[in-house]
Design a protein around this motif. Structure first.
Motif, PDB file in Angstrom:
ATOM      1  N   LEU A 261       0.825  -1.211   0.000  1.00  0.00           N
ATOM      2  CA  LEU A 261       0.000   0.000   0.000  1.00  0.00           C
ATOM      3  C   LEU A 261       0.859   1.261   0.000  1.00  0.00           C
ATOM      4  O   LEU A 261       0.519   2.253  -0.654  1.00  0.00           O
ATOM      5  CB  LEU A 261      -0.935   0.008   1.216  1.00  0.00           C
ATOM      6  N   CYS A 262       1.983   1.206   0.714  1.00  0.00           N
ATOM      7  CA  CYS A 262       2.897   2.355   0.739  1.00  0.00           C
ATOM      8  C   CYS A 262       3.505   2.605  -0.637  1.00  0.00           C
ATOM      9  O   CYS A 262       3.660   3.760  -1.060  1.00  0.00           O
ATOM     10  CB  CYS A 262       4.000   2.129   1.760  1.00  0.00           C
ATOM     11  N   VAL A 263       3.862   1.538  -1.337  1.00  0.00           N
ATOM     12  CA  VAL A 263       4.415   1.682  -2.685  1.00  0.00           C
ATOM     13  C   VAL A 263       3.363   2.270  -3.615  1.00  0.00           C
ATOM     14  O   VAL A 263       3.653   3.176  -4.420  1.00  0.00           O
ATOM     15  CB  VAL A 263       4.930   0.325  -3.210  1.00  0.00           C
ATOM     16  N   GLN A 264       2.123   1.776  -3.503  1.00  0.00           N
ATOM     17  CA  GLN A 264       1.036   2.309  -4.337  1.00  0.00           C
ATOM     18  C   GLN A 264       0.835   3.802  -4.072  1.00  0.00           C
ATOM     19  O   GLN A 264       0.669   4.596  -5.007  1.00  0.00           O
ATOM     20  CB  GLN A 264      -0.254   1.537  -4.068  1.00  0.00           C
ATOM     21  N   LYS A 265       0.842   4.183  -2.789  1.00  0.00           N
ATOM     22  CA  LYS A 265       0.674   5.593  -2.436  1.00  0.00           C
ATOM     23  C   LYS A 265       1.828   6.426  -2.983  1.00  0.00           C
ATOM     24  O   LYS A 265       1.631   7.555  -3.455  1.00  0.00           O
ATOM     25  CB  LYS A 265       0.601   5.730  -0.913  1.00  0.00           C
TER      26      LYS A 265
END
Length: 288
Positions: A261-265
Protein backbone atom coordinates in the motif's frame (compact mmCIF):
# COMPACT_ATOMS: atom_id res chain seq x y z
CA UNK A 1 -10.51 -10.99 45.93
CA UNK A 2 -7.30 -10.46 47.87
CA UNK A 3 -4.37 -9.35 45.72
CA UNK A 4 -0.97 -10.79 46.57
CA UNK A 5 2.25 -8.83 46.00
CA UNK A 6 3.31 -11.01 43.07
CA UNK A 7 -0.10 -10.45 41.43
CA UNK A 8 0.29 -6.69 41.80
CA UNK A 9 3.79 -6.83 40.33
CA UNK A 10 2.56 -8.85 37.34
CA UNK A 11 -0.32 -6.45 36.78
CA UNK A 12 1.97 -3.43 36.96
CA UNK A 13 4.38 -5.03 34.50
CA UNK A 14 1.57 -5.72 32.04
CA UNK A 15 0.68 -2.01 32.00
CA UNK A 16 4.22 -0.90 31.18
CA UNK A 17 4.81 0.31 27.68
CA UNK A 18 7.09 -2.10 25.83
CA UNK A 19 10.45 -0.89 24.50
CA UNK A 20 12.60 -1.91 21.54
CA UNK A 21 16.24 -0.89 21.17
CA UNK A 22 16.91 -0.36 17.46
CA UNK A 23 20.56 -0.37 16.37
CA UNK A 24 20.91 1.20 12.94
CA UNK A 25 22.19 4.27 11.13
CA UNK A 26 20.39 7.62 11.23
CA UNK A 27 19.66 8.99 7.76
CA UNK A 28 18.09 12.43 7.65
CA UNK A 29 16.52 12.20 4.20
CA UNK A 30 15.38 9.27 2.09
CA UNK A 31 13.03 7.36 4.42
CA UNK A 32 15.23 4.53 5.64
CA UNK A 33 16.90 3.12 8.76
CA UNK A 34 16.04 4.85 12.07
CA UNK A 35 13.91 7.56 10.47
CA UNK A 36 11.60 4.73 9.37
CA UNK A 37 11.86 2.53 12.47
CA UNK A 38 11.03 5.28 14.97
CA UNK A 39 7.62 6.30 13.53
CA UNK A 40 6.56 2.77 12.55
CA UNK A 41 7.37 1.18 15.92
CA UNK A 42 5.85 4.16 17.76
CA UNK A 43 2.63 3.85 15.75
CA UNK A 44 2.42 0.24 16.94
CA UNK A 45 2.35 1.46 20.56
CA UNK A 46 5.93 0.45 21.37
CA UNK A 47 8.66 2.85 22.50
CA UNK A 48 11.52 2.94 20.00
CA UNK A 49 14.94 3.54 21.59
CA UNK A 50 17.55 4.21 18.88
CA UNK A 51 21.25 3.37 19.00
CA UNK A 52 22.85 5.19 16.03
CA UNK A 53 25.73 3.48 14.27
CA UNK A 54 26.43 6.38 11.91
CA UNK A 55 24.89 9.64 10.73
CA UNK A 56 23.99 10.32 7.09
CA UNK A 57 22.49 13.49 5.67
CA UNK A 58 20.76 11.25 3.11
CA UNK A 59 21.31 7.69 1.96
CA UNK A 60 23.95 6.68 -0.56
CA UNK A 61 21.66 6.24 -3.55
CA UNK A 62 21.88 10.02 -3.98
CA UNK A 63 24.81 11.64 -5.79
CA UNK A 64 26.46 12.92 -2.62
CA UNK A 65 26.00 12.77 1.14
CA UNK A 66 27.44 13.75 4.53
CA UNK A 67 28.59 10.85 6.71
CA UNK A 68 29.79 10.60 10.30
CA UNK A 69 30.93 7.24 11.70
CA UNK A 70 29.53 6.71 15.21
CA UNK A 71 31.51 3.55 16.06
CA UNK A 72 33.77 5.15 18.67
CA UNK A 73 30.75 6.69 20.42
CA UNK A 74 28.52 3.63 20.44
CA UNK A 75 29.90 1.94 23.55
CA UNK A 76 29.94 5.11 25.74
CA UNK A 77 26.36 5.77 24.59
CA UNK A 78 25.33 2.21 25.51
CA UNK A 79 27.18 2.38 28.83
CA UNK A 80 24.87 5.20 29.94
CA UNK A 81 21.90 2.91 29.34
CA UNK A 82 23.58 0.28 31.52
CA UNK A 83 23.96 2.85 34.31
CA UNK A 84 20.25 3.58 34.06
CA UNK A 85 19.44 -0.12 34.34
CA UNK A 86 17.32 -0.05 31.19
CA UNK A 87 15.65 -3.19 29.89
CA UNK A 88 14.01 -3.93 26.56
CA UNK A 89 11.35 -6.35 25.39
CA UNK A 90 12.95 -6.27 21.95
CA UNK A 91 16.31 -5.57 20.32
CA UNK A 92 16.42 -5.01 16.57
CA UNK A 93 19.51 -4.56 14.40
CA UNK A 94 19.86 -3.15 10.88
CA UNK A 95 22.78 -2.05 8.73
CA UNK A 96 26.16 -2.36 10.46
CA UNK A 97 29.15 -0.80 8.77
CA UNK A 98 32.13 -2.64 10.22
CA UNK A 99 33.38 -5.68 12.11
CA UNK A 100 33.77 -3.47 15.19
CA UNK A 101 30.11 -2.45 15.08
CA UNK A 102 28.97 -6.06 14.88
CA UNK A 103 31.13 -6.87 17.90
CA UNK A 104 29.60 -3.94 19.82
CA UNK A 105 26.14 -5.29 19.01
CA UNK A 106 27.10 -8.78 20.20
CA UNK A 107 28.22 -7.25 23.51
CA UNK A 108 24.96 -5.26 23.65
CA UNK A 109 23.07 -8.56 23.44
CA UNK A 110 25.22 -10.02 26.22
CA UNK A 111 24.40 -7.03 28.42
CA UNK A 112 20.70 -6.50 27.68
CA UNK A 113 19.07 -9.75 26.56
CA UNK A 114 16.85 -11.19 29.28
CA UNK A 115 14.76 -14.34 29.34
CA UNK A 116 11.86 -12.86 27.35
CA UNK A 117 13.75 -10.37 25.16
CA UNK A 118 13.05 -10.80 21.44
CA UNK A 119 16.08 -10.30 19.20
CA UNK A 120 15.33 -9.38 15.59
CA UNK A 121 18.27 -9.32 13.17
CA UNK A 122 17.96 -7.85 9.70
CA UNK A 123 21.32 -8.81 8.14
CA UNK A 124 21.56 -5.84 5.78
CA UNK A 125 24.61 -6.97 3.85
CA UNK A 126 23.74 -7.80 0.23
CA UNK A 127 21.23 -7.73 -2.61
CA UNK A 128 20.84 -8.95 -6.18
CA UNK A 129 23.45 -11.64 -5.72
CA UNK A 130 26.27 -9.46 -4.38
CA UNK A 131 27.48 -8.38 -0.95
CA UNK A 132 27.71 -4.64 -0.37
CA UNK A 133 31.18 -3.18 -0.95
CA UNK A 134 31.72 -2.68 2.80
CA UNK A 135 31.08 -6.35 3.54
CA UNK A 136 34.37 -8.22 3.50
CA UNK A 137 34.48 -12.01 4.03
CA UNK A 138 35.46 -11.30 7.66
CA UNK A 139 32.40 -9.09 8.15
CA UNK A 140 30.18 -11.75 6.63
CA UNK A 141 31.53 -14.25 9.17
CA UNK A 142 30.81 -11.78 11.99
CA UNK A 143 27.28 -11.25 10.69
CA UNK A 144 26.80 -15.02 10.78
CA UNK A 145 27.65 -14.91 14.51
CA UNK A 146 25.06 -12.17 15.02
CA UNK A 147 22.43 -14.02 12.98
CA UNK A 148 22.89 -17.04 15.26
CA UNK A 149 21.80 -14.88 18.22
CA UNK A 150 18.49 -13.87 16.61
CA UNK A 151 15.05 -15.07 17.62
CA UNK A 152 13.78 -13.72 14.29
CA UNK A 153 16.02 -13.40 11.23
CA UNK A 154 14.88 -11.41 8.15
CA UNK A 155 17.35 -11.91 5.25
CA UNK A 156 16.63 -11.45 1.58
CA UNK A 157 17.58 -14.28 -0.79
CA UNK A 158 21.11 -13.02 -1.37
CA UNK A 159 21.77 -12.62 2.34
CA UNK A 160 20.33 -16.07 3.04
CA UNK A 161 22.76 -17.54 0.49
CA UNK A 162 25.77 -15.72 1.95
CA UNK A 163 24.92 -16.76 5.51
CA UNK A 164 24.55 -20.41 4.49
CA UNK A 165 27.38 -20.49 1.95
CA UNK A 166 25.03 -21.37 -0.91
CA UNK A 167 25.11 -20.06 -4.49
CA UNK A 168 22.64 -17.36 -5.50
CA UNK A 169 21.03 -17.36 -8.95
CA UNK A 170 18.75 -15.06 -10.89
CA UNK A 171 15.19 -15.94 -11.84
CA UNK A 172 12.80 -18.42 -10.31
CA UNK A 173 13.66 -20.29 -7.13
CA UNK A 174 12.14 -23.69 -6.43
CA UNK A 175 10.05 -23.94 -3.29
CA UNK A 176 12.24 -26.66 -1.83
CA UNK A 177 15.38 -24.55 -2.44
CA UNK A 178 14.05 -21.62 -0.41
CA UNK A 179 12.72 -23.85 2.36
CA UNK A 180 16.10 -25.59 2.55
CA UNK A 181 17.83 -22.21 2.97
CA UNK A 182 15.40 -21.22 5.74
CA UNK A 183 15.80 -24.55 7.50
CA UNK A 184 19.58 -24.21 7.49
CA UNK A 185 19.36 -20.64 8.80
CA UNK A 186 17.04 -21.75 11.57
CA UNK A 187 19.51 -24.48 12.46
CA UNK A 188 22.06 -21.75 13.19
CA UNK A 189 19.93 -20.49 16.07
CA UNK A 190 16.84 -18.42 15.14
CA UNK A 191 13.42 -19.83 16.02
CA UNK A 192 11.84 -17.90 13.15
CA UNK A 193 13.16 -16.94 9.72
CA UNK A 194 11.50 -14.92 6.99
CA UNK A 195 13.29 -14.86 3.64
CA UNK A 196 12.09 -11.77 1.82
CA UNK A 197 11.77 -10.60 -1.77
CA UNK A 198 11.41 -13.99 -3.50
CA UNK A 199 10.37 -13.47 -7.16
CA UNK A 200 7.37 -15.57 -8.19
CA UNK A 201 6.16 -14.27 -11.54
CA UNK A 202 3.73 -11.40 -10.96
CA UNK A 203 4.13 -11.88 -7.20
CA UNK A 204 6.77 -11.11 -4.61
CA UNK A 205 6.85 -13.72 -1.84
CA UNK A 206 8.22 -13.99 1.68
CA UNK A 207 8.82 -17.42 3.19
CA UNK A 208 7.83 -17.82 6.85
CA UNK A 209 9.77 -20.59 8.56
CA UNK A 210 9.24 -21.54 12.20
CA UNK A 211 10.55 -24.54 14.04
CA UNK A 212 7.83 -27.23 14.28
CA UNK A 213 5.45 -25.22 12.05
CA UNK A 214 4.62 -25.86 8.38
CA UNK A 215 6.54 -23.33 6.20
CA UNK A 216 4.32 -20.88 4.36
CA UNK A 217 4.80 -18.39 1.54
CA UNK A 218 3.12 -15.01 1.92
CA UNK A 219 2.64 -13.49 -1.53
CA UNK A 220 1.66 -10.02 -2.71
CA UNK A 221 1.25 -8.71 -6.26
CA UNK A 222 4.36 -6.97 -7.51
CA UNK A 223 3.78 -3.20 -7.58
CA UNK A 224 6.17 -0.68 -9.16
CA UNK A 225 9.91 -1.16 -8.74
CA UNK A 226 12.22 -1.58 -5.77
CA UNK A 227 12.37 1.41 -3.40
CA UNK A 228 14.78 2.40 -0.65
CA UNK A 229 13.75 1.70 2.93
CA UNK A 230 11.12 -1.01 2.41
CA UNK A 231 13.26 -3.52 4.30
CA UNK A 232 13.43 -1.14 7.26
CA UNK A 233 9.64 -0.77 7.28
CA UNK A 234 9.28 -4.55 7.13
CA UNK A 235 11.75 -5.20 9.97
CA UNK A 236 10.15 -2.50 12.17
CA UNK A 237 6.70 -4.08 11.85
CA UNK A 238 8.06 -7.56 12.54
CA UNK A 239 9.91 -6.29 15.63
CA UNK A 240 6.94 -4.41 17.11
CA UNK A 241 4.61 -7.34 16.49
CA UNK A 242 7.10 -9.74 18.08
CA UNK A 243 7.11 -7.89 21.40
CA UNK A 244 3.33 -7.43 21.18
CA UNK A 245 2.85 -11.20 20.86
CA UNK A 246 1.39 -11.19 17.34
CA UNK A 247 1.47 -14.46 15.38
CA UNK A 248 4.57 -14.58 13.16
CA UNK A 249 2.83 -15.42 9.89
CA UNK A 250 0.15 -12.81 10.55
CA UNK A 251 2.90 -10.26 11.19
CA UNK A 252 4.60 -11.07 7.87
CA UNK A 253 1.26 -10.73 6.06
CA UNK A 254 0.67 -7.36 7.73
CA UNK A 255 4.13 -6.06 6.86
CA UNK A 256 3.90 -7.26 3.24
CA UNK A 257 0.45 -5.74 2.73
CA UNK A 258 1.43 -2.44 4.38
CA UNK A 259 4.51 -2.06 2.17
CA UNK A 260 2.45 -2.77 -0.95
CA UNK A 261 0.00 0.00 0.00
CA UNK A 262 2.90 2.35 0.74
CA UNK A 263 4.42 1.68 -2.68
CA UNK A 264 1.04 2.31 -4.34
CA UNK A 265 0.67 5.59 -2.44
CA UNK A 266 4.20 6.59 -3.47
CA UNK A 267 3.37 5.95 -7.13
CA UNK A 268 0.15 8.00 -6.80
CA UNK A 269 2.11 10.92 -5.38
CA UNK A 270 4.95 10.52 -7.89
CA UNK A 271 7.51 10.12 -5.10
CA UNK A 272 11.04 9.55 -6.53
CA UNK A 273 12.40 6.04 -5.96
CA UNK A 274 15.31 7.39 -3.92
CA UNK A 275 12.85 9.07 -1.51
CA UNK A 276 11.60 5.70 -0.28
CA UNK A 277 7.97 4.84 0.42
CA UNK A 278 5.32 7.35 1.40
CA UNK A 279 4.21 5.62 4.62
CA UNK A 280 3.22 8.63 6.70
CA UNK A 281 -0.41 8.81 5.55
CA UNK A 282 -0.90 5.10 6.20
CA UNK A 283 0.60 4.81 9.69
CA UNK A 284 -2.90 4.79 11.20
CA UNK A 285 -3.37 1.27 9.79
CA UNK A 286 -0.66 0.02 12.15
CA UNK A 287 -2.30 1.52 15.25
CA UNK A 288 -5.18 -0.98 15.20
Amino acid sequence: MKQYPEDAAAAAHSLRQKKIAVINDFTGFGRCSLTVSIPVISAMKVQCCPVPTSIFSNHTAYESWFFEDFTSRMQPYIDEWKKLGLSFEGISTGFLGSKEQIQIVLKFLDDFVKKDTKVIVDPVMADEGEAYSTYTPEMCREMKRLAARADILTPNLTEACILTGKDWHEGKWKTEQVISLAKELSGMGPDKVVITGIPQGEFIANLCYEKNVEPRFVRTHRVGTQRCGTGDVFAAIIAADAVNGVDFQESVRKASHFIKLCVQKSIERDIPLTDGVCFEELLGMLCK
